[in-house]
Design a protein around this motif. Structure first.
Motif, PDB file in Angstrom:
ATOM      1  N   ALA A  59       0.839  -1.197   0.000  1.00 17.73           N
ATOM      2  CA  ALA A  59       0.000   0.000   0.000  1.00 17.73           C
ATOM      3  C   ALA A  59       0.871   1.242   0.000  1.00 17.73           C
ATOM      4  O   ALA A  59       1.893   1.302   0.689  1.00 17.73           O
ATOM      5  N   LEU A  60       0.432   2.244  -0.773  1.00 15.91           N
ATOM      6  CA  LEU A  60       1.185   3.478  -0.957  1.00 15.91           C
ATOM      7  C   LEU A  60       0.554   4.608  -0.144  1.00 15.91           C
ATOM      8  O   LEU A  60      -0.532   4.445   0.417  1.00 15.91           O
ATOM      9  N   PRO A  61       1.220   5.772  -0.087  1.00 20.41           N
ATOM     10  CA  PRO A  61       0.638   6.909   0.625  1.00 20.41           C
ATOM     11  C   PRO A  61      -0.771   7.237   0.123  1.00 20.41           C
ATOM     12  O   PRO A  61      -1.033   7.192  -1.076  1.00 20.41           O
ATOM     13  N   TYR A  62      -1.666   7.522   1.059  1.00 17.53           N
ATOM     14  CA  TYR A  62      -3.070   7.893   0.841  1.00 17.53           C
ATOM     15  C   TYR A  62      -3.967   6.703   0.480  1.00 17.53           C
ATOM     16  O   TYR A  62      -5.180   6.863   0.344  1.00 17.53           O
ATOM     17  N   ASN A  77      -8.843 -12.380   5.918  1.00 12.32           N
ATOM     18  CA  ASN A  77      -8.328 -13.747   5.748  1.00 12.32           C
ATOM     19  C   ASN A  77      -6.995 -13.754   4.994  1.00 12.32           C
ATOM     20  O   ASN A  77      -6.758 -14.598   4.129  1.00 12.32           O
ATOM     21  N   ASN A  78      -6.152 -12.765   5.303  1.00  7.69           N
ATOM     22  CA  ASN A  78      -4.817 -12.613   4.706  1.00  7.69           C
ATOM     23  C   ASN A  78      -4.842 -12.098   3.270  1.00  7.69           C
ATOM     24  O   ASN A  78      -3.794 -12.016   2.633  1.00  7.69           O
ATOM     25  N   PHE A  79      -6.003 -11.745   2.751  1.00 11.07           N
ATOM     26  CA  PHE A  79      -6.107 -11.206   1.399  1.00 11.07           C
ATOM     27  C   PHE A  79      -6.333  -9.700   1.457  1.00 11.07           C
ATOM     28  O   PHE A  79      -7.004  -9.187   2.368  1.00 11.07           O
ATOM     29  N   LEU A  80      -5.795  -8.996   0.495  1.00 16.71           N
ATOM     30  CA  LEU A  80      -5.770  -7.537   0.507  1.00 16.71           C
ATOM     31  C   LEU A  80      -6.965  -6.910  -0.192  1.00 16.71           C
ATOM     32  O   LEU A  80      -7.424  -7.397  -1.230  1.00 16.71           O
ATOM     33  N   ILE A  81      -7.415  -5.810   0.384  1.00 17.48           N
ATOM     34  CA  ILE A  81      -8.398  -4.944  -0.252  1.00 17.48           C
ATOM     35  C   ILE A  81      -7.782  -3.547  -0.265  1.00 17.48           C
ATOM     36  O   ILE A  81      -7.532  -2.951   0.784  1.00 17.48           O
ATOM     37  N   GLN A 100      -6.784  -9.346  -6.757  1.00 15.08           N
ATOM     38  CA  GLN A 100      -7.059 -10.650  -7.371  1.00 15.08           C
ATOM     39  C   GLN A 100      -6.082 -11.705  -6.852  1.00 15.08           C
ATOM     40  O   GLN A 100      -4.866 -11.482  -6.820  1.00 15.08           O
ATOM     41  N   THR A 101      -6.598 -12.846  -6.434  1.00 12.41           N
ATOM     42  CA  THR A 101      -5.764 -13.950  -5.975  1.00 12.41           C
ATOM     43  C   THR A 101      -6.192 -15.240  -6.669  1.00 12.41           C
ATOM     44  O   THR A 101      -7.384 -15.449  -6.920  1.00 12.41           O
ATOM     45  N   SER A 102      -5.199 -16.095  -6.957  1.00 17.50           N
ATOM     46  CA  SER A 102      -5.463 -17.378  -7.609  1.00 17.50           C
ATOM     47  C   SER A 102      -4.773 -18.482  -6.824  1.00 17.50           C
ATOM     48  O   SER A 102      -3.575 -18.382  -6.521  1.00 17.50           O
ATOM     49  N   PHE A 103      -5.520 -19.531  -6.489  1.00 18.57           N
ATOM     50  CA  PHE A 103      -4.951 -20.657  -5.757  1.00 18.57           C
ATOM     51  C   PHE A 103      -3.985 -21.429  -6.659  1.00 18.57           C
ATOM     52  O   PHE A 103      -4.278 -21.695  -7.826  1.00 18.57           O
ATOM     53  N   PRO A 136      -2.547  -3.537  -7.241  1.00 13.68           N
ATOM     54  CA  PRO A 136      -3.228  -2.579  -8.130  1.00 13.68           C
ATOM     55  C   PRO A 136      -2.454  -2.180  -9.384  1.00 13.68           C
ATOM     56  O   PRO A 136      -3.070  -1.823 -10.395  1.00 13.68           O
ATOM     57  N   ASN A 137      -1.124  -2.216  -9.354  1.00  8.95           N
ATOM     58  CA  ASN A 137      -0.351  -1.848 -10.548  1.00  8.95           C
ATOM     59  C   ASN A 137      -0.112  -3.027 -11.486  1.00  8.95           C
ATOM     60  O   ASN A 137       0.618  -2.899 -12.479  1.00  8.95           O
TER      61      ASN A 137
END
Length: 302
Positions: free
Chosen positions: A181-184, A191-195, A202-205, A224-225
């Motif tokens: 995560a960046l500034p702002y 559950n250890n996954f990012l929002i 996006q995560t893939s098993f 995001p990038n």
């Protein structure tokens, strides 16, 4: 009387002493042999080598780094050989005014002072680190030897997915985690996954595997990038409060860092956000590890 004075000023050079002086103090073996100009030239050549590698930034590539080691090793061996061979041939050496213990001590102090204030890692722009934990698995392994680019952020900002070296002001040791995560940004963990900014990354098993004897799931996570990397998550979270983090906003000039081994890392969930001036460099590649496949891994794409 005169012959006694002459005899007192003539003394052979000891090859062992010349070897040891050349080994521990670059160019000093030549000074011991009465070749003070040669010793200074050798010392300057080594210093210029470092400046060239720092200016060209060759050390931030695996083959550039290896070339530094090879060239440096060959040149040092030559300087040591030259000092030892010269000393062996000086059977009737006429002592110079600087061949006294106090002159030698002054030269050693001078060389040591120069080396102290001209840190070779800062000149070349890289620093080596050894990995003592599994917090970076599955990408960074225990025992990996890594090179960090200390000038990576001189002209650009840290970005999503960068593996960075940082050191907080109240910490004695550096840490190595990934920027998520960046500034702002607004970040939340479920559950250890990012929002990030309200959008789930996006995560893939990939597979079920083990880490230090624990059952873990391996995923590919996309930031995001667009940067993709692999992460580990325990099937049963080690600590529920770290696998679930309420949304928070990242302040200006600050970053949120996570270990890729999500349930086994003392990252920003424990130590807080990392300020920009605490980031010391970006991990660029590995040059050694416990297995051969750990050599020359480019972590800018991991």
């Amino acid at each position: 009387m005169n012959s006694q004075i002459i005899n007192e000023k003539i003394k052979s050079r000891n090859p062992i002493i010349a070897f040891l002086l050349a080994f521990f103090f670059f160019g000093f073996g030549q000074v011991y042999n009465g070749q003070i100009k040669k010793g200074i030239i050798f010392f300057l050549i080594e210093f210029i080598f470092l400046l060239i590698f720092g200016f060209t930034r060759l050390a931030v590539t695996f083959f550039g780094f290896i070339s530094i080691l090879i060239i440096g090793f060959i040149f040092r061996m030559y300087v040591i050989f030259d000092a030892t061979k010269t000393a062996k041939n000086l059977k009737n050496y006429k002592l110079k005014p600087y061949n006294t213990w106090y002159y030698h001590l002054a030269i050693i102090i001078g060389i040591s002072t120069i080396l102290w204030f001209s840190d070779s890692t800062l000149i070349v722009g890289t620093k080596s680190y050894s990995i003592p934990t599994t917090s970076g698995e599955p990408n960074i392994k225990l025992g990996d030897k890594l090179i960090a680019d200390l000038n990576a952020y001189d002209h650009k900002e840290p970005n999503y997915g960068d593996l960075v070296v940082f050191q907080q002001k109240d910490s004695l040791y550096p840490g190595m985690y990934r920027i998520v995560a960046l500034p702002y940004d607004r970040i939340e963990i479920r559950n250890n996954f990012l929002i990030i900014n309200g959008k789930k990354c996006q995560t893939s098993f990939i597979r079920k595997t083990k880490s230090e004897g624990f059952n873990v799931n391996e995923y590919e996570e996309q930031l995001p990038n667009g940067h993709k990397h692999k992460i580990f998550a325990f099937k049963k979270p080690f600590e529920e409060n770290t696998s679930m983090v309420s949304e928070r906003r990242i302040p200006e000039n600050c970053y949120y860092l996570l270990g890729d081994n999500r349930d086994n890392a003392m990252d920003s969930r424990y130590i807080g956000i990392i300020k920009k001036d605490e980031i010391k460099g970006r991990i660029v590649f590995s040059y050694w590890g416990k297995t051969n496949d750990r050599i020359n891994i480019d972590f800018r794409n991991k």
